[in-house]
Design a protein around this motif. Structure first.
Motif, PDB file in Angstrom:
ATOM      1  N   GLY A   1      43.975  34.829  36.801  1.00  0.00           N
ATOM      2  CA  GLY A   1      43.448  36.151  37.118  1.00  0.00           C
ATOM      3  C   GLY A   1      44.507  37.002  37.793  1.00  0.00           C
ATOM      4  N   GLU A   2      44.100  38.202  38.273  1.00  0.00           N
ATOM      5  CA  GLU A   2      45.064  39.081  38.929  1.00  0.00           C
ATOM      6  C   GLU A   2      44.366  39.885  40.022  1.00  0.00           C
ATOM      7  OE1 GLU A   2      46.615  41.919  36.175  1.00  0.00           O
ATOM      8  OE2 GLU A   2      44.699  42.149  35.132  1.00  0.00           O
ATOM      9  N   GLY A   3      45.192  40.501  40.856  1.00  0.00           N
ATOM     10  CA  GLY A   3      44.660  41.336  41.919  1.00  0.00           C
ATOM     11  C   GLY A   3      43.819  40.547  42.910  1.00  0.00           C
ATOM     12  N   SER A   4      42.769  41.175  43.396  1.00  0.00           N
ATOM     13  CA  SER A   4      41.910  40.546  44.397  1.00  0.00           C
ATOM     14  C   SER A   4      41.103  39.377  43.839  1.00  0.00           C
ATOM     15  CB  SER A   4      40.958  41.589  44.989  1.00  0.00           C
ATOM     16  OG  SER A   4      40.134  42.137  43.951  1.00  0.00           O
ATOM     17  N   SER A   5      40.972  39.315  42.513  1.00  0.00           N
ATOM     18  CA  SER A   5      40.196  38.234  41.894  1.00  0.00           C
ATOM     19  C   SER A   5      41.057  37.030  41.513  1.00  0.00           C
ATOM     20  CB  SER A   5      39.477  38.760  40.645  1.00  0.00           C
ATOM     21  OG  SER A   5      40.415  39.184  39.678  1.00  0.00           O
ATOM     22  N   ARG A   6      42.367  37.065  41.817  1.00  0.00           N
ATOM     23  CA  ARG A   6      43.255  35.963  41.436  1.00  0.00           C
ATOM     24  C   ARG A   6      42.889  34.701  42.208  1.00  0.00           C
ATOM     25  NH1 ARG A   6      48.261  35.054  39.098  1.00  0.00           N
ATOM     26  NH2 ARG A   6      49.432  33.300  39.975  1.00  0.00           N
ATOM     27  N   LEU A   7      42.816  33.574  41.501  1.00  0.00           N
ATOM     28  CA  LEU A   7      42.505  32.295  42.126  1.00  0.00           C
ATOM     29  C   LEU A   7      43.705  31.788  42.919  1.00  0.00           C
ATOM     30  CD1 LEU A   7      40.795  30.470  39.130  1.00  0.00           C
ATOM     31  CD2 LEU A   7      39.659  31.538  41.069  1.00  0.00           C
ATOM     32  N   GLY A   8      43.444  31.130  44.038  1.00  0.00           N
ATOM     33  CA  GLY A   8      44.533  30.536  44.796  1.00  0.00           C
ATOM     34  C   GLY A   8      45.007  29.229  44.177  1.00  0.00           C
TER      35      GLY A   8
END
Length: 318
Positions: free
Chosen positions: A227-234
């Motif tokens: 994913g990308e931005g604030s929704s990117r998984l750690g």
């Protein structure tokens, strides 16, 4: 049966370890009337088998030939005669399909690693295809401990921690198939009680088919997966998710893009099971960069992939 006597009873682990450095003598062989596969032998049968082994040995000598056990014994002798640094040459050793080796071959390989914590031996004695092998993993464990104790190494205490672990969950076949295999194994062990380890498999029937998540051409693999931005998984759940790539170079590219997950090449993933599989980069190898006849848009497979895409982040994060 006779070949198992040649390789396992007459040239057992204790001889391979150098405690006698020769095959058993006839009088030693007669001390135990249980064959390698676990059945009782008459005294006359043992005499006949030993006579055949002596003839076999003379035949090799006349022809100047060696069998696999002879080669392993010579390798072990050379390792014992060499410098300690070359004898214990490996920091880690993994032996798979151990059931198809002779005792002498296993001992020669175990001598290559001096760290008991670095040794893993895997296999299934119910899947033996080598007619000369008939031993249990308990035999291997005892030989492993004995090797380190004979060397009087500090690692002997570590070797005593050797564990036998059983993997009895079967993810690859239906319960009926597993039950059939277990029934055959039970009959085999009733007739030949020492020919294999008794580990009955339990089939794990998955509730539903879980489709593979595919990376579409033109998408950046790291963004597609994490994913990308604030929704990117750690991080992806490494116990349930794996990412398949073609080469190690592609793996390094994903790692450089901070994709924290289990990333394997297709060859490395052989035999492993994961709930969710991400196939990265495979489709982008098509000449025109498009998906060619991957699936009919109206097919069940295509609809599963489409519906699964909306839940990818949830499934990846576990």
């Amino acid at each position: 049966f006779v070949w198992a006597e040649f390789n396992t009873r007459l040239r057992p682990f204790r001889c391979a370890m150098g405690s006698c450095d020769r095959p058993l003598l006839l009088r030693e062989y007669l001390l135990d009337d249980v064959a390698a596969v676990g059945i009782r032998l008459d005294n006359s049968d043992q005499h006949a088998i030993y006579w055949m082994y002596e003839e076999y040995t003379r035949m090799k000598q006349r022809a100047g030939e060696f069998d696999d056990v002879d080669v392993a014994s010579m390798l072990r002798w050379n390792l014992n005669a060499g410098e300690a640094e070359s004898k214990w040459a490996l920091d880690a050793l993994y032996i798979d399909e151990a059931q198809d080796f002779a005792p002498a071959e296993l001992v020669a390989m175990l001598l290559l690693c001096g760290d008991p914590d670095g040794v893993t031996v895997a296999g299934d004695t119910c899947q033996t295809i080598n007619p000369g092998s008939a031993f249990s993993f308990q035999d291997i464990s005892e030989a492993f401990r004995g090797l380190h104790q004979r060397e009087k190494r500090q690692s002997a205490q570590l070797a005593d921690r050797c564990q036998l672990l059983s993997l009895n969950l079967n993810y690859r076949c239906a319960p009926g198939v597993a039950a059939l295999a277990n029934s055959v194994t039970r009959l085999l062990l009733q007739r030949f009680p020492q020919c294999a380890d008794n580990v009955e498999e339990q089939s794990i029937q998955k509730q539903k088919l879980q489709p593979v998540f595919l990376q579409w051409p033109g998408q950046d693999p790291a963004t597609c997966i994490m994913g990308e931005g604030s929704s990117r998984l750690g991080r992806a759940d490494t116990t349930r998710v794996t990412i398949l790539v073609c080469t190690d170079a592609e793996r390094q590219q994903l790692l450089a893009r901070k994709v924290h997950a289990t990333i394997l090449t297709v060859a490395e993933a052989k035999g492993l099971e994961f709930d969710f599989v991400v196939v990265s980069g495979l489709l982008s190898r098509l000449l025109d960069g498009t998906v060619c006849a991957l699936a009919d848009e109206a097919s069940t497979e295509a609809s599963l992939i489409a519906s699964y895409g909306g839940r990818t982040s949830e499934r990846l994060s576990g």
